[in-house]
Write a protein that holds these residues in place. Structure first.
Motif, PDB file in Angstrom:
ATOM      1  N   ARG A  99       0.822  -1.218   0.000  1.00  0.00           N
ATOM      2  CA  ARG A  99       0.000   0.000   0.000  1.00  0.00           C
ATOM      3  C   ARG A  99       0.853   1.264   0.000  1.00  0.00           C
ATOM      4  NH1 ARG A  99      -2.204  -4.285   1.935  1.00  0.00           N
ATOM      5  NH2 ARG A  99      -4.441  -4.693   1.675  1.00  0.00           N
ATOM      6  N   ASP A 120       4.055   5.196   7.071  1.00  0.00           N
ATOM      7  CA  ASP A 120       2.888   5.109   6.201  1.00  0.00           C
ATOM      8  C   ASP A 120       3.173   5.855   4.902  1.00  0.00           C
ATOM      9  OD1 ASP A 120       2.342   7.847   6.601  1.00  0.00           O
ATOM     10  OD2 ASP A 120       0.921   7.463   8.214  1.00  0.00           O
ATOM     11  N   ARG A 121       2.214   5.866   3.989  1.00  0.00           N
ATOM     12  CA  ARG A 121       2.493   6.433   2.666  1.00  0.00           C
ATOM     13  C   ARG A 121       2.632   7.950   2.683  1.00  0.00           C
ATOM     14  NH1 ARG A 121      -2.902   3.612   0.639  1.00  0.00           N
ATOM     15  NH2 ARG A 121      -4.477   4.801   1.777  1.00  0.00           N
ATOM     16  N   PHE A 161      -5.813   3.238   5.392  1.00  0.00           N
ATOM     17  CA  PHE A 161      -4.488   2.627   5.273  1.00  0.00           C
ATOM     18  C   PHE A 161      -4.175   1.756   6.483  1.00  0.00           C
ATOM     19  CE2 PHE A 161       0.001   2.786   6.454  1.00  0.00           C
ATOM     20  CZ  PHE A 161       0.607   2.273   5.320  1.00  0.00           C
TER      21      PHE A 161
END
Length: 263
Positions: A99, A120-121, A161
Motif C-alpha cells: 500500500r 505510512d504512505r 491505510f
C-alpha cells in the motif's frame, strides 16, 4: 486474553492485535536520556529484557515507555514512536509495502518477539510488535499514562491505510473499532479510545503543509512544572498552554505533556 506465568499475567499481541501496545524512544545517550525524563516526568528506569541497549521507564511503578540506545548504532533518527500489536510481523510489513508504505528497520527478532519500524504512505513513522508484551502491560493499558495522535493530511484516508494493514474494523473477533467523530477518527480497543487521527475540518482540503507524524502524549498532573524542568535540563518548549505543552528533549525528540483531566 492472558497466560499465567510466575503469578503474573503475560499478554501476547494476538490478544490485542491492531491496538497501540507500547511507545519507545530512540536515544544517542542512554544515561543522559534517563536523567532528562526523570527530571521532567519523574520516571525511573530499569533494564529491559531486550538487552543492554534497552531500558523500561516507570511512572509510579507502572511501565510507561521503552528507551533504546540504538539511534547511532542503527543510524536512526531520535524520535518517539508508537508500536502496534500484530499477529504476524512479516505479513504486516508486506501489507504496508503493498500500500506504498515503507520499511525502515526489520523485522528484527528479539527474545520475546519480533519488531519492525515502518512509515505510512504520507511519511508518518510507526512500529509493529509481534509476541509477548512488556511485563505489567495490563497495568499500562488500564492506567494509560500515554496516548497517541496521528496528525496527517487526510484522517479518513489514513484510517483506511492503517485499517487495511492492522485489521481495524475487520470481521476478526476482537479487532479494534473505528469511529468517525466530527473532524477526527477515533480508534477503540475493548471499548476504550486508544488513538486519534486528526487532519482538520472535514470540509477543508488536505493541508499540504502538514508533515504527518504520530505524536506521543504523556498524561501529567501539572503541565507547567514539566515545561520548566525541560528547559532547566537542556530541553525546550515548542508550544505551551495551561493544559498542554509540546516539548523537545536535548536529543531533539518531540513529545507532548497533557493535563490528565483533559484527556
Amino acid at each position: 486474553m492472558t497466560h499465567s506465568s510466575d503469578a503474573r499475567d503475560v499478554v501476547f499481541t494476538h490478544s490485542v492485535f491492531g491496538a497501540p501496545c507500547w511507545v519507545s524512544l530512540t536515544s544517542r545517550d542512554l544515561d543522559a536520556t534517563q536523567d532528562f525524563y526523570g527530571a521532567v516526568l519523574g520516571w525511573q528506569c530499569r533494564k529491559a529484557r531486550l538487552g543492554e541497549h534497552f531500558r523500561t521507564a516507570l511512572a509510579d511503578g507502572v511501565p510507561v515507555a521503552g528507551i533504546a540506545a540504538v539511534a547511532t548504532m542503527w543510524q536512526m533518527a531520535v524520535a518517539w514512536t508508537p508500536y502496534f500489536a500484530v499477529t504476524n510481523a512479516d505479513e504486516t510489513v508486506a501489507r504496508t509495502q503493498e500500500r506504498c508504505g515503507t520499511l525502515a528497520v526489520g523485522p528484527i527478532s528479539f527474545p520475546p518477539g519480533r519488531a519492525a519500524l515502518l512509515a505510512d504512505r504520507d511519511g508518518a513513522t510507526f512500529g509493529i510488535w509481534q509476541g509477548k508484551l512488556v511485563t505489567e502491560w495490563e497495568a499500562w493499558r488500564q492506567v494509560a499514562p500515554t496516548f497517541i495522535t496521528l496528525h496527517t493530511r487526510d484522517a479518513f484516508d489514513a484510517a483506511i491505510f492503517y485499517g487495511q494493514i492492522l485489521d481495524w474494523a475487520s470481521d476478526l473477533p476482537g479487532c479494534c473499532e473505528v469511529e468517525y467523530a466530527g473532524d477526527e477518527v477515533l480508534l477503540r480497543s475493548q471499548g476504550d479510545i486508544v488513538a486519534r487521527i486528526e487532519s482538520g475540518s472535514v470540509e477543508a482540503p488536505p493541508d499540504p503543509s502538514v508533515r504527518p507524524h504520530w505524536q506521543v502524549h504523556f498524561a501529567v498532573a501539572d503541565v507547567g512544572p514539566c515545561a520548566r524542568a525541560a528547559e532547566k535540563h537542556g530541553g525546550s518548549v515548542l508550544r505551551e498552554s495551561e493544559h498542554e505543552a509540546v516539548l523537545r528533549d536535548p536529543d531533539g525528540a518531540k513529545f507532548t505533556v497533557t493535563a490528565r483531566r483533559q484527556r
